[in-house]
Design an enzyme around this catalytic site. Structure first.
Site, PDB file in Angstrom:
ATOM      1  N   ARG A  35       0.820  -1.215   0.000  1.00 52.76           N
ATOM      2  CA  ARG A  35       0.000   0.000   0.000  1.00 52.76           C
ATOM      3  C   ARG A  35       0.854   1.265   0.000  1.00 52.76           C
ATOM      4  NH1 ARG A  35      -5.018  -1.908   3.895  1.00 52.76           N
ATOM      5  NH2 ARG A  35      -6.314  -2.607   2.171  1.00 52.76           N
ATOM      6  N   LYS A 200     -15.881 -16.787   4.164  1.00 52.00           N
ATOM      7  CA  LYS A 200     -17.315 -16.776   4.455  1.00 52.00           C
ATOM      8  C   LYS A 200     -18.199 -16.427   3.272  1.00 52.00           C
ATOM      9  CE  LYS A 200     -17.615 -15.146   9.192  1.00 52.00           C
ATOM     10  NZ  LYS A 200     -17.768 -13.769   9.738  1.00 52.00           N
ATOM     11  N   GLY A 352      -7.826  -8.295   0.513  1.00 46.80           N
ATOM     12  CA  GLY A 352      -6.536  -8.184   1.187  1.00 46.80           C
ATOM     13  C   GLY A 352      -5.794  -9.509   1.261  1.00 46.80           C
ATOM     14  N   GLY A 376     -12.334  -4.085   1.164  1.00 49.60           N
ATOM     15  CA  GLY A 376     -13.721  -3.733   1.470  1.00 49.60           C
ATOM     16  C   GLY A 376     -14.301  -2.768   0.453  1.00 49.60           C
TER      17      GLY A 376
HETATM   18  P1  ADP Z   1      -9.951 -11.664   1.046  1.00 50.08           P
HETATM   19  O1  ADP Z   1      -9.288 -10.910   2.167  1.00 50.08           O
HETATM   20  O2  ADP Z   1      -9.058 -11.847  -0.137  1.00 50.08           O
HETATM   21  O3  ADP Z   1     -11.292 -11.077   0.685  1.00 50.08           O
HETATM   22  P2  ADP Z   1     -11.125 -13.576   2.860  1.00 50.08           P
HETATM   23  O4  ADP Z   1     -10.786 -12.674   3.998  1.00 50.08           O
HETATM   24  O5  ADP Z   1     -12.535 -13.742   2.498  1.00 50.08           O
HETATM   25  O6  ADP Z   1     -10.264 -13.164   1.574  1.00 50.08           O
HETATM   26  O7  ADP Z   1     -10.594 -15.050   3.178  1.00 50.08           O
HETATM   27  C1  ADP Z   1      -9.252 -15.346   3.405  1.00 50.08           C
HETATM   28  C2  ADP Z   1      -9.087 -16.528   4.307  1.00 50.08           C
HETATM   29  O8  ADP Z   1      -9.888 -17.627   3.901  1.00 50.08           O
HETATM   30  C3  ADP Z   1      -7.675 -17.041   4.328  1.00 50.08           C
HETATM   31  O9  ADP Z   1      -7.093 -16.722   5.573  1.00 50.08           O
HETATM   32  C4  ADP Z   1      -7.802 -18.540   4.130  1.00 50.08           C
HETATM   33  O10 ADP Z   1      -7.014 -19.305   5.000  1.00 50.08           O
HETATM   34  C5  ADP Z   1      -9.256 -18.776   4.400  1.00 50.08           C
HETATM   35  N1  ADP Z   1      -9.746 -19.998   3.760  1.00 50.08           N
HETATM   36  C6  ADP Z   1      -9.695 -20.327   2.462  1.00 50.08           C
HETATM   37  N2  ADP Z   1     -10.174 -21.576   2.274  1.00 50.08           N
HETATM   38  C7  ADP Z   1     -10.532 -22.042   3.477  1.00 50.08           C
HETATM   39  C8  ADP Z   1     -11.084 -23.294   3.934  1.00 50.08           C
HETATM   40  N3  ADP Z   1     -11.345 -24.271   3.083  1.00 50.08           N
HETATM   41  N4  ADP Z   1     -11.317 -23.427   5.249  1.00 50.08           N
HETATM   42  C9  ADP Z   1     -11.037 -22.416   6.102  1.00 50.08           C
HETATM   43  N5  ADP Z   1     -10.525 -21.222   5.735  1.00 50.08           N
HETATM   44  C10 ADP Z   1     -10.275 -21.045   4.439  1.00 50.08           C
HETATM   45 MG    MG Z   2      -9.697 -10.898   4.274  1.00 54.32          MG
END
Ligand code: ADP
Ligand code: MG
Length: 398
Positions: A35, A200, A352, A376
């Protein structure tokens, strides 16, 4: 929206630029300076135009009062290294030291003010309290440049209120982000693939809702996929599951079918007995053992995902395909990232953790069409929401 070039001659002008310098820190060590790097071009451009550049930013979530753990000092030092120039630092945001530092700036010099969230007014819900703080910020400068894309979805003093108190323009970073996100929402070139993962479903509902009408294919992996697999009636063992989202997931499965959107779910899954980097094995997605946890998409699925991505002209990807932080479960994310670097057309990475994942896996930012600096903010944009920090600059604020 006005651009920096519309602001006229900036020589000798005090330009307050809101940047996003919210980097991950371990003690005072910056673990990912992405960043800061992304903020350099606008700051450099203003400085070479002869402006007296005043950088305002936040770090972490201090509680509206000074907290040394969240000082921007190490970030200011890093910014100086990247600029190859001295960066002055004020130990407060709008107090005596800030005024002293700003007054001492010569044309073309840069100062960073201490964490803007050390002031309760920055994030106050009350308009008058926020406005009073914005007045103090505005007193320091002649012109405002909004360049912190990661915060444009926040109605905060240094993002929103200040824009109506000074002549204001949008910086190059925000401009680029908005241009790219527009290409994902307004007439995207097809075939258009949206790849979602991460932890999620509930975090990504708005994006699915808004993009399901525009995408040709929707690929789902990560922790959220188990809610979809369960909704299809499959055993998901001890995997992440959002039981309250099962109906929602079923709804999307039906809508995708009705609208001819190719919903691509994994056909195999990497499982392990616990959330740990050991004893991983690959099982069919419709035959997961009840005592195992799904932690990545399997190799067959990764190949299928890569194939769909490779055949697309526009790809938006948000959310790792698995727990990439552990070596046994990073292959799905690696395959998707590689496919994005190889496709012909626009490839965009948002989120992120996704951005951190591609860097950790050894990819270079330049291999992608665009890596969004605002997790976000980019999701809210793709959900079709109005972002206050953009609306106020567009004059569409209500
Ligand atoms: P971003 O920040 O790119 O939007 P998220 O915050 O939604 O992504 O999700 C990132 C997290 O999701 C990572 O820390 C990763 O470990 C977790 N993750 C991915 N697949 C799984 C899984 N099958 N079970 C649990 N956690 C998971
Ligand atoms: Mg995230």
């Amino acid at each position: 929206m006005k651009a920096v070039s519309d602001l006229g001659d900036l020589s000798g002008q005090r330009v307050l630029v809101r940047s996003d310098l919210n980097v991950p820190l371990s003690g005072t060590d910056i673990t990912d300076d992405g960043r800061v790097r992304a903020s350099v071009p606008t700051i450099e451009r203003l400085a070479s135009a002869g402006a007296r550049v005043i950088v305002v930013a936040h770090l972490g979530r201090p509680k509206g009062a000074p907290d040394p753990a969240y000082s921007l000092k190490p970030v200011a030092t890093r910014l100086g290294e990247l600029l190859g120039a001295e960066v002055h630092f004020a130990s407060d945001t709008v107090g005596d030291d800030a005024r002293r530092v700003v007054e001492s700036l010569a044309d073309g010099q840069v100062a960073v003010l201490e964490n803007v969230r050390f002031n309760a007014g920055e994030t106050a819900k009350d308009d008058a309290e926020r406005g009073a703080f914005a007045d103090q910020l505005a007193d320091l400068a002649d012109v405002f440049v909004s360049d912190g894309f990661g915060v444009v979805h926040r109605k905060q003093a240094s993002v929103y209120d200040i824009a109506s108190r000074l002549p204001a323009a949008v910086g190059g970073l925000v401009q680029t982000e908005v241009e790219v996100l527009k290409r994902l929402t307004e007439n995207p070139e097809g075939p258009y693939a949206v790849v979602l993962g991460g932890s999620k479903v509930s975090d990504k509902l708005g994006v699915i809702e808004n993009l399901i009408d525009k995408a040709d294919s929707l690929l789902i992996g990560g922790g959220m996929v188990f809610t979809f697999l369960k909704a299809q009636g499959h055993e998901v063992g001890t995997s992440l599951l959002e039981a309250d989202q099962l109906d929602v997931a079923s709804g999307y499965i039906e809508r995708a079918a009705a609208q001819g959107v190719d919903l691509v779910l994994p056909t195999d899954v990497v499982v392990a007995p616990a959330f740990a980097d050991e004893d991983a094995s690959v099982v069919p997605a419709d035959a997961m053992p009840a005592d195992q946890m799904g932690l990545d998409i399997g190799p067959e699925s990764a190949a299928r995902f890569a194939e769909v991505i490779g055949a697309s002209r526009t790809v938006f990807w948000n959310g790792p395909m698995g727990v990439f932080e552990m070596a046994s479960f990073d292959a799905g994310t690696r395959a998707v990232a590689l496919a994005l670097t190889q496709m012909n057309g626009l490839s965009v990475v948002g989120g992120g953790d996704s951005a951190a994942a591609v860097r950790q896996l050894g990819f270079d930012d330049a291999q992608f069409g665009h890596i969004s600096t605002g997790g976000g903010a980019s999701l809210e944009y793709l959900e079709g929401k109005t972002l206050p920090g953009l609306a106020i600059l567009e004059g569409t604020d209500d």
